[in-house]
Design an enzyme around this catalytic site. Structure first.
Site, PDB file in Angstrom:
ATOM      1  N   HIS A 164       1.058  -0.844   0.259  1.00  0.00           N
ATOM      2  CA  HIS A 164       0.034  -0.038   0.266  1.00  0.00           C
ATOM      3  C   HIS A 164       0.746   1.417  -0.483  1.00  0.00           C
ATOM      4  O   HIS A 164       1.901   1.080   0.712  1.00  0.00           O
ATOM      5  CB  HIS A 164      -0.683   0.120   1.416  1.00  0.00           C
ATOM      6  CG  HIS A 164      -1.934  -0.940   1.599  1.00  0.00           C
ATOM      7  ND1 HIS A 164      -2.931  -1.190   2.171  1.00  0.00           N
ATOM      8  CD2 HIS A 164      -3.155  -1.514   0.426  1.00  0.00           C
ATOM      9  CE1 HIS A 164      -3.874  -2.206   2.409  1.00  0.00           C
ATOM     10  NE2 HIS A 164      -4.028  -1.722   1.110  1.00  0.00           N
ATOM     11  N   CYS A 260      -1.803   2.655   9.094  1.00  0.00           N
ATOM     12  CA  CYS A 260      -2.763   2.293   9.000  1.00  0.00           C
ATOM     13  C   CYS A 260      -4.497   1.936   9.935  1.00  0.00           C
ATOM     14  O   CYS A 260      -5.458   1.462   9.783  1.00  0.00           O
ATOM     15  CB  CYS A 260      -2.621   0.655   8.606  1.00  0.00           C
ATOM     16  SG  CYS A 260      -0.961  -0.379   7.413  1.00  0.00           S
TER      17      CYS A 260
HETATM   18  N1  ARG Z   1      -3.751  -7.263   6.571  1.00  0.00           N
HETATM   19  C1  ARG Z   1      -3.925  -6.360   6.199  1.00  0.00           C
HETATM   20  C2  ARG Z   1      -4.606  -6.001   4.305  1.00  0.00           C
HETATM   21  O1  ARG Z   1      -2.726  -6.806   4.043  1.00  0.00           O
HETATM   22  C3  ARG Z   1      -3.552  -4.657   6.008  1.00  0.00           C
HETATM   23  C4  ARG Z   1      -4.008  -3.386   5.682  1.00  0.00           C
HETATM   24  C5  ARG Z   1      -2.511  -2.376   6.579  1.00  0.00           C
HETATM   25  N2  ARG Z   1      -3.133  -0.998   5.706  1.00  0.00           N
HETATM   26  C6  ARG Z   1      -2.924  -0.203   5.307  1.00  0.00           C
HETATM   27  N3  ARG Z   1      -3.354   0.958   5.052  1.00  0.00           N
HETATM   28  N4  ARG Z   1      -1.845  -0.474   4.835  1.00  0.00           N
HETATM   29  O2  ARG Z   1      -4.549  -5.342   3.888  1.00  0.00           O
END
Ligand code: ARG
Length: 266
Positions: A164, A260
């Site tokens: 992300h 996050c």
């Molecule tokens: N386990 C989640 C996923 O893989 C973690 C999300 C983390 N969020 C972020 N905004 N980076 O989607």
């Protein structure tokens, strides 16, 4: 003032593997996760002066804690996420319902167009950046640019550990950018360099990027970041920011940290 959407980690665990950080065998210590999350909330409210809006956690949705992926909000308009993985698509109705119940005008993206909210769309007041390839589709950004009336520069994410945009890119309130350049291809690095002058770019070392140093929440001059990133804290102090480290390793088992776990509502 800064309002943030958060969701308590009552049902947070590792139930599937959708990024390289997640291992089902790497069990979450629920109590520890709860303590870490509460400490993060205390620091955000008391040290950074943010206002928190709490969502109700839902059994069976372990990643609902990562509210950065709820969608993107500007003023009274919200565009809810459309997740790439079916495991997280089940969160969509809950985030959407929260936006509706709080009187946001909800604008839906067309089906089949993936977009993972503020996890992938971040920027400065005059120009936004959209991360794509790992989770969000590049095609969503022309539509989002139309909806919000902002320029959005798509940047490709080339390293699956930084899946992300908010794992490797953190715009700060004074116009500086905290980031990890190798997470982007050369074109993306050049696009960033064109928009953010070199003296405003703070490059995080690899070892700290891997400790989620860029997954930080900036509220005015306060920056709340995961513990274990001393070089990043020095870079921030040098620019007049006050860093607040919080241990968040239980959430790093899922590939997430401070940023996050929050969604900026204004
Ligand atoms: N386990 C989640 C996923 O893989 C973690 C999300 C983390 N969020 C972020 N905004 N980076 O989607």
């Amino acid at each position: 003032m800064s309002r943030l959407l958060v969701c308590p980690p009552d049902y947070f665990r590792i139930e599937y593997e959708i990024n390289p950080w997640m291992r089902r065998t790497n069990t979450v210590d629920g109590e520890r996760a709860y303590r870490q999350w509460h400490e993060l909330m205390t620091v955000l409210e008391q040290d950074a002066g943010a206002t928190l809006e709490r969502m109700t956690p839902v059994p069976g949705l372990p990643d609902l804690v990562f509210t950065a992926n709820a969608g993107v909000v500007l003023g009274k308009r919200a565009v809810p996420s459309r997740f790439r993985h079916p495991e997280r698509q089940r969160e969509e109705p809950y985030f959407e319902a929260w936006f509706r119940e709080h009187d946001y005008e909800v604008i839906a993206l067309e089906k089949g167009l993936y977009f993972e909210g503020a996890g992938d769309l971040l920027g400065f007041p005059d120009g936004w950046f959209g991360g794509y390839r790992q989770r969000s589709d590049i095609r969503c950004y022309s539509r989002l640019s139309e909806i919000f009336g902002r320029e959005i520069i798509p940047v490709e994410l080339i390293d699956s550990r930084f899946y992300h945009l908010d794992t490797c890119f953190c715009p700060l309130s004074g116009g500086e950018l905290l980031y990890y350049p190798p997470a982007f291809d050369r074109y993306g690095q050049a696009a960033i360099a064109e928009r953010v002058a070199s003296e405003r770019r703070l490059v995080v070392p690899e070892a700290e990027a891997l400790k989620f140093a860029c997954n930080a929440v900036c509220v005015g001059k306060h920056v709340v970041l995961p513990a274990g990133c001393p070089e990043t804290m020095a870079l921030l102090r040098d620019r007049g920011y006050e860093p607040h480290p919080v241990p968040l390793d239980e959430f790093m088992k899922s590939g997430g940290a401070a940023k996050c776990l929050t969604l900026a509502l204004d």
